[in-house]
Write a protein that holds these residues in place. Sequence first.
Motif, short mmCIF file in Angstrom:
data_model
loop_
_atom_site.label_atom_id
_atom_site.label_comp_id
_atom_site.label_asym_id
_atom_site.label_seq_id
_atom_site.Cartn_x
_atom_site.Cartn_y
_atom_site.Cartn_z
N MET A 1 0.84 -1.17 0.00
CA MET A 1 0.00 0.00 0.00
C MET A 1 0.89 1.24 0.00
O MET A 1 1.84 1.33 0.73
CB MET A 1 -0.89 -0.02 1.23
N GLU A 2 0.50 2.20 -0.82
CA GLU A 2 1.26 3.42 -0.89
C GLU A 2 0.91 4.33 0.27
O GLU A 2 -0.19 4.27 0.81
CB GLU A 2 0.94 4.16 -2.19
N THR A 3 1.84 5.16 0.64
CA THR A 3 1.56 6.15 1.67
C THR A 3 1.52 7.52 1.02
O THR A 3 2.22 7.79 0.04
CB THR A 3 2.64 6.13 2.77
N PHE A 28 -11.33 4.06 0.71
CA PHE A 28 -12.61 3.47 0.34
C PHE A 28 -12.44 2.04 -0.16
O PHE A 28 -13.18 1.15 0.24
CB PHE A 28 -13.28 4.34 -0.73
N VAL A 29 -11.45 1.82 -1.01
CA VAL A 29 -11.20 0.47 -1.52
C VAL A 29 -10.81 -0.47 -0.38
O VAL A 29 -11.30 -1.61 -0.30
CB VAL A 29 -10.11 0.49 -2.62
N ASN A 30 -9.97 -0.01 0.53
CA ASN A 30 -9.61 -0.83 1.69
C ASN A 30 -10.83 -1.16 2.53
O ASN A 30 -10.99 -2.30 3.00
CB ASN A 30 -8.55 -0.13 2.55
N LEU A 36 -16.17 -6.85 2.90
CA LEU A 36 -16.31 -8.18 2.33
C LEU A 36 -15.87 -9.25 3.33
O LEU A 36 -16.55 -10.27 3.50
CB LEU A 36 -15.51 -8.30 1.04
N GLY A 37 -14.73 -9.02 3.98
CA GLY A 37 -14.24 -9.99 4.97
C GLY A 37 -15.19 -10.18 6.13
O GLY A 37 -15.47 -11.31 6.55
N VAL A 38 -15.70 -9.08 6.67
CA VAL A 38 -16.65 -9.17 7.79
C VAL A 38 -17.92 -9.88 7.33
O VAL A 38 -18.48 -10.72 8.06
CB VAL A 38 -16.96 -7.76 8.35
N THR A 39 -18.38 -9.57 6.13
CA THR A 39 -19.58 -10.23 5.60
C THR A 39 -19.38 -11.74 5.50
O THR A 39 -20.26 -12.52 5.90
CB THR A 39 -19.94 -9.64 4.22
N MET A 71 -18.51 6.79 2.63
CA MET A 71 -17.11 6.83 2.21
C MET A 71 -17.00 6.94 0.69
O MET A 71 -16.14 7.65 0.17
CB MET A 71 -16.36 5.60 2.71
N GLY A 72 -17.88 6.26 -0.02
CA GLY A 72 -17.90 6.34 -1.48
C GLY A 72 -18.27 7.74 -1.96
O GLY A 72 -17.69 8.25 -2.91
N LEU A 73 -19.24 8.35 -1.28
CA LEU A 73 -19.59 9.73 -1.62
C LEU A 73 -18.40 10.66 -1.38
O LEU A 73 -18.14 11.57 -2.17
CB LEU A 73 -20.77 10.22 -0.78
#
Length: 99
Positions: A1-3, A28-30, A36-39, A71-73
Amino acid sequence: METFNTPTPDEDPLRAQAVKRLKAKAEFVNYLWVWLGVTLIVNVVWFFSGYHSYYWPIWPMLGMGIGAFFMGLNAYGPATRGITEDRIQAEMRKLSDKQ
């Protein structure tokens, strides 16, 4: 991941806005991956619990979905366009038409 470096006040404002937008998009992507993982985890727990009459995983999925929406907004919504001279002039025209 970039900083991403936090922009300093004397830095170019356009560059600072670009860094801010890129950071919001990466976060947002993270967040979508975490969602997805929690789901997956809550659905596996629900499936193996043997109590299938009430689908309780909907609540954490829905809560995180609301967060993902905002977050997407923030990352891709209309507020990310920034304030330009054209938008200022358009808003001034709207205000002068109302008077």
